[in-house]
Design a protein around this motif. Structure first.
Motif, mmCIF file in Angstrom:
data_model
loop_
_atom_site.group_PDB
_atom_site.id
_atom_site.type_symbol
_atom_site.label_atom_id
_atom_site.label_comp_id
_atom_site.label_asym_id
_atom_site.label_seq_id
_atom_site.Cartn_x
_atom_site.Cartn_y
_atom_site.Cartn_z
ATOM 1 N N UNK A 148 0.814 -1.218 0.000
ATOM 2 C CA UNK A 148 0.000 0.000 0.000
ATOM 3 C C UNK A 148 0.845 1.264 0.000
ATOM 4 N N UNK A 149 1.915 1.276 0.817
ATOM 5 C CA UNK A 149 2.689 2.515 0.941
ATOM 6 C C UNK A 149 3.414 2.846 -0.358
ATOM 7 N N UNK A 150 3.889 1.809 -1.058
ATOM 8 C CA UNK A 150 4.556 2.053 -2.339
ATOM 9 C C UNK A 150 3.566 2.636 -3.346
ATOM 10 N N UNK A 151 2.334 2.125 -3.318
ATOM 11 C CA UNK A 151 1.296 2.633 -4.227
ATOM 12 C C UNK A 151 0.906 4.059 -3.852
ATOM 13 N N UNK A 152 0.713 4.294 -2.540
ATOM 14 C CA UNK A 152 0.278 5.615 -2.085
ATOM 15 C C UNK A 152 1.312 6.690 -2.365
ATOM 16 N N UNK A 153 2.587 6.293 -2.391
ATOM 17 C CA UNK A 153 3.654 7.260 -2.655
ATOM 18 C C UNK A 153 3.950 7.382 -4.148
ATOM 19 N N UNK A 154 3.080 6.789 -4.974
ATOM 20 C CA UNK A 154 3.193 6.883 -6.435
ATOM 21 C C UNK A 154 4.498 6.282 -6.955
ATOM 22 N N UNK A 155 4.992 5.277 -6.240
ATOM 23 C CA UNK A 155 6.182 4.585 -6.703
ATOM 24 C C UNK A 155 5.845 3.312 -7.454
ATOM 25 N N UNK A 156 4.567 2.981 -7.500
ATOM 26 C CA UNK A 156 4.110 1.818 -8.240
ATOM 27 C C UNK A 156 2.701 2.075 -8.746
ATOM 28 N N UNK A 157 2.401 1.527 -9.908
ATOM 29 C CA UNK A 157 1.050 1.680 -10.481
ATOM 30 C C UNK A 157 0.142 0.532 -10.069
ATOM 31 N N UNK A 158 0.667 -0.407 -9.296
ATOM 32 C CA UNK A 158 -0.079 -1.608 -8.942
ATOM 33 C C UNK A 158 -0.332 -1.666 -7.444
ATOM 34 N N UNK A 159 -1.580 -1.952 -7.084
ATOM 35 C CA UNK A 159 -1.936 -2.157 -5.686
ATOM 36 C C UNK A 159 -2.707 -3.470 -5.594
#
Length: 227
Positions: free
Chosen positions: A35-46
């Motif tokens: 979740x944190x990687x997605x929320x920080x816009x470092x990944x397009x996948x959640x």
């Protein structure tokens, strides 16, 4: 995926357990890490781990095994130990230093500086006095740390351990700096004939005073004995 969870390691931070099959639990921090990687816009996948179907490998093994009790613990990280009982002396030193690096009182920093200098962490049974804590750090990485549970108990352990008397004295000073049983100043000046130990004690006192990163000791040759 790298799910290595060896003592003193990173807790398997480079892998995520993404199987939702029964009896294949995941760490609670796994979903948080996604979740944190997605929320920080470092990944397009959640990904919602709970919504994933059992993976093909789990299904294949389930078909092969007639007794579920013998099923291997696929995709399950080794449970984190409560204590460093199975750790080597160097692994114990490593997790203690990691705890100091992530934030600790000046007294604890000074005490660990002395403890890790001695042979006490190498003694069988010492790991029982070091609690293991896993901290979820930035970006979901897991940092494994060790904390002495009772400095008075460590003093007692050192008193009967097969270590030099110098180490017992240093442990007594360490415990005092950490808030354990107090020792007088004479406990810190017994190392006049042991330059390495004396240097370590001076460094520890500087650390306890908040000057550990401001002073640097320089060794000098011993003065000549003029008769």
């Amino acid at each position: 995926m790298d799910l290595d969870d060896a003592a003193g390691g990173d807790g398997g931070k480079t892998g995520l357990t993404l199987c939702s099959a029964p009896e294949r639990p995941v760490w609670g921090s796994d979903q948080w890490a996604i979740n944190i990687v997605y929320d920080m816009h470092l990944s397009d996948t959640c990904v919602d781990i709970a919504a994933l179907p059992p993976c093909g490998e789990c299904l294949r093994v389930a078909e092969l095994l007639t007794d579920p009790g013998t099923a291997p613990s696929l995709h399950r990280r080794t449970p984190r130990p409560d204590f460093a009982s199975a750790f080597t002396g160097d692994e114990i030193r490593g997790v203690l230093r990691t705890d100091i690096a992530t934030g600790a009182s000046l007294g604890q920093r000074a005490a660990v500086h002395l403890l890790t200098f001695t042979a006490v962490p190498d003694q069988p049974g010492f790991g029982d006095h070091v609690a293991i804590v896993d901290l979820v750090w930035d970006m979901g990485d897991t940092v494994r740390m060790g904390q002495v549970t009772d400095w008075a108990a460590v003093v007692g352990f050192a008193a009967v351990a097969e270590v030099p008397d110098r180490d017992r004295q240093m442990i007594a000073v360490a415990a005092s700096l950490a808030g354990g049983p107090p020792v007088g100043l004479e406990g810190a000046v017994r190392f006049v004939d042991d330059p390495a130990a004396a240097r370590r004690v001076i460094e520890a006192i500087a650390i306890a005073m908040g000057h550990g990163d401001r002073w640097e000791l320089t060794d000098r040759p011993a003065p000549s004995d003029h008769t």
